[in-house]
Design a protein around this motif. Sequence first.
Motif, PDB file in Angstrom:
ATOM      1  N   ASP A  34       0.821  -1.217   0.000  1.00 10.83           N
ATOM      2  CA  ASP A  34       0.000   0.000   0.000  1.00 10.83           C
ATOM      3  C   ASP A  34       0.855   1.266   0.000  1.00 10.83           C
ATOM      4  N   VAL A  36       1.405   5.098   0.412  1.00 10.66           N
ATOM      5  CA  VAL A  36       0.678   6.089   1.202  1.00 10.66           C
ATOM      6  C   VAL A  36       1.242   7.508   1.068  1.00 10.66           C
ATOM      7  N   TYR A  37       2.373   7.638   0.412  1.00  7.89           N
ATOM      8  CA  TYR A  37       2.921   8.976   0.220  1.00  7.89           C
ATOM      9  C   TYR A  37       3.878   8.969  -0.962  1.00  7.89           C
ATOM     10  N   ASN A  39       6.757  11.425  -2.468  1.00  8.36           N
ATOM     11  CA  ASN A  39       7.537  12.654  -2.364  1.00  8.36           C
ATOM     12  C   ASN A  39       7.860  13.098  -3.789  1.00  8.36           C
ATOM     13  N   ALA A  55      10.614   9.970  -4.191  1.00  7.77           N
ATOM     14  CA  ALA A  55      10.509   8.766  -3.363  1.00  7.77           C
ATOM     15  C   ALA A  55       9.053   8.359  -3.236  1.00  7.77           C
ATOM     16  N   GLU A  57       6.502   6.023  -0.661  1.00  9.20           N
ATOM     17  CA  GLU A  57       6.496   5.391   0.645  1.00  9.20           C
ATOM     18  C   GLU A  57       5.262   4.521   0.795  1.00  9.20           C
ATOM     19  N   SER A  58       5.472   3.308   1.280  1.00 10.94           N
ATOM     20  CA  SER A  58       4.346   2.445   1.631  1.00 10.94           C
ATOM     21  C   SER A  58       4.281   2.406   3.151  1.00 10.94           C
ATOM     22  N   VAL A  59       3.295   1.685   3.683  1.00  8.84           N
ATOM     23  CA  VAL A  59       3.232   1.559   5.134  1.00  8.84           C
ATOM     24  C   VAL A  59       4.526   0.925   5.635  1.00  8.84           C
ATOM     25  N   LYS A  60       5.012  -0.041   4.854  1.00  6.47           N
ATOM     26  CA  LYS A  60       6.174  -0.814   5.272  1.00  6.47           C
ATOM     27  C   LYS A  60       7.504  -0.079   5.148  1.00  6.47           C
ATOM     28  N   ALA A  61       7.702   0.645   4.029  1.00 14.02           N
ATOM     29  CA  ALA A  61       9.041   1.177   3.773  1.00 14.02           C
ATOM     30  C   ALA A  61       9.025   2.365   2.822  1.00 14.02           C
ATOM     31  N   ALA A  62      10.159   3.048   2.779  1.00 10.33           N
ATOM     32  CA  ALA A  62      10.355   4.134   1.828  1.00 10.33           C
ATOM     33  C   ALA A  62      11.249   3.624   0.717  1.00 10.33           C
ATOM     34  N   SER A  63      10.974   4.064  -0.494  1.00 12.03           N
ATOM     35  CA  SER A  63      11.784   3.611  -1.617  1.00 12.03           C
ATOM     36  C   SER A  63      12.129   4.789  -2.516  1.00 12.03           C
ATOM     37  N   ASP A  64      13.413   4.979  -2.781  1.00  6.90           N
ATOM     38  CA  ASP A  64      13.848   6.078  -3.642  1.00  6.90           C
ATOM     39  C   ASP A  64      13.499   5.807  -5.097  1.00  6.90           C
TER      40      ASP A  64
END
Lengths: 122, 356
Positions: A34, A36-37, A39, A55, A57-64
């Motif tokens: 999921d 959720v943000y 950037n 970037a 972002e999911s609930v679990k992690a941020a990904s560049d």
Amino acid sequence: MRYLYTKTHEYICIGSGKTVQVGISDYAQKQLGDIVYVNLPEMGQTFSKGEVFAAVESVKAASDILGPCDGIITKVNLELDGRPELLNEDPKKNWICEAEIRGSIPTDLMSEEKYLKYIATL
Amino acid sequence: MKTPLYQMHVKLNGNIVDFAGFELPVDYGSILEEHKCVRERVGLFDVSHMGELTVKGKDAESALNAIVTNDIRGMYDGQVRYSLLPNEKGGAVDDILIYHKNAEDFLIVVNASNTAKDAKWFETHLPSGDYKFENISDKVAQIAIQGPMGEAVLKKIIADEFIPKKYYSFIDNVDFGGINSLVSRTGYTGEDGFEIYVKNADAETAYEMMLNAGKEFNIMPCGLGARDTLRLEAAMPLYGHELGEDIPVAEVGLDFAIKLGKENFVGKEAILNCKKEYVRVGAFALKGIVREHSDVYVGDEKVGTVTSGTFAPTLKKAVCMLRIKADAVDKNLEADVRGRRVALFVTPLPFYKRAK
């Protein structure tokens, strides 16, 4: 329209002319879960191949999100600001930004067919 | 390690990860949907990784009371009480739930990652007396059924009189569709809910019974991901994040569980002498998700860290809990999020509170 992919799961969608759309692959959104943000980058911002320019972002992690090529951003998909889940729903339709390519298209980008084979090995 | 429900998670397409040495599902597809399901309906969690300890005997109550921060005297049979398990420095060995079966029989539920450490702590710190201590974690499975419709699901499986009426109470030896169980009205989600303790061998049957009984309420199996977002919205502390050996328990805002009026207990002096330099506060962010371990700044001065942070699905914004210097609370706080400064807005805890 032709899609080219990076090993880090960004795509560029090439139409006619110098403008491309940049987004993340279906595989990437599935891995993230999921979203959720987002950037988002800014209009007029330049990016370089292999460098972070946005970037997700999911609930679990941020990904560049890394530049698939060199370019300058001409349009940002602001809809993702309020509805980041659009990236889960259809990451091709919901690109992150439009950009004008600087220089030539890097030769290491993969065709859709090649990319599908690549993710099958992951 | 695998819990007795491992095969069930595989069958339900759980995305399995390692958590405190246990192979458990982080989700079964979508953390957001599982989260929503618990807030609005009902969800099922395998929490068999949690540890269970028992202290039984004539001196069980006084021995236990000498090593916990809460006061366990005067509890009624079938009552549950939250407590910290302090170390001599006033930090936390763990945070625990104490089940009072009777004044000579206690069940203590501890965090999975701390079970072995806690068992050793009990063995070395319980004052001598007439009691028997045992670590029964390997024999016990635990399933949490959480959400406003949890009670309705249970009513299809167990008789009404076996459903604990009050929050933080429990009933032992409940006939759970033919299985012997302990049913407690507790949870880690900020929602009404229950936790069911059964023997390992009965775990699959109990789980399936609830999954089937819950079908009409659209019950969902829920993973560790939703467990974390739910507890964080409810601002419940998590060991290793808000709590730890080096974090004074007096600074975490859990004074309701620290009874300094009772006679001496492990860590009491240190807790009394704590200068309370730091506090636990909640904050939200508008530009990105602020996650644990991010540093918190006022200008150029580092004033603390983010202990937990996520996207709060019910509030639809990024929330986090901070451990910061007490005098920084009313300043302009910023978190360093992967090299980017993100403004933090302090807000009262909990972030989410269910309507009663």
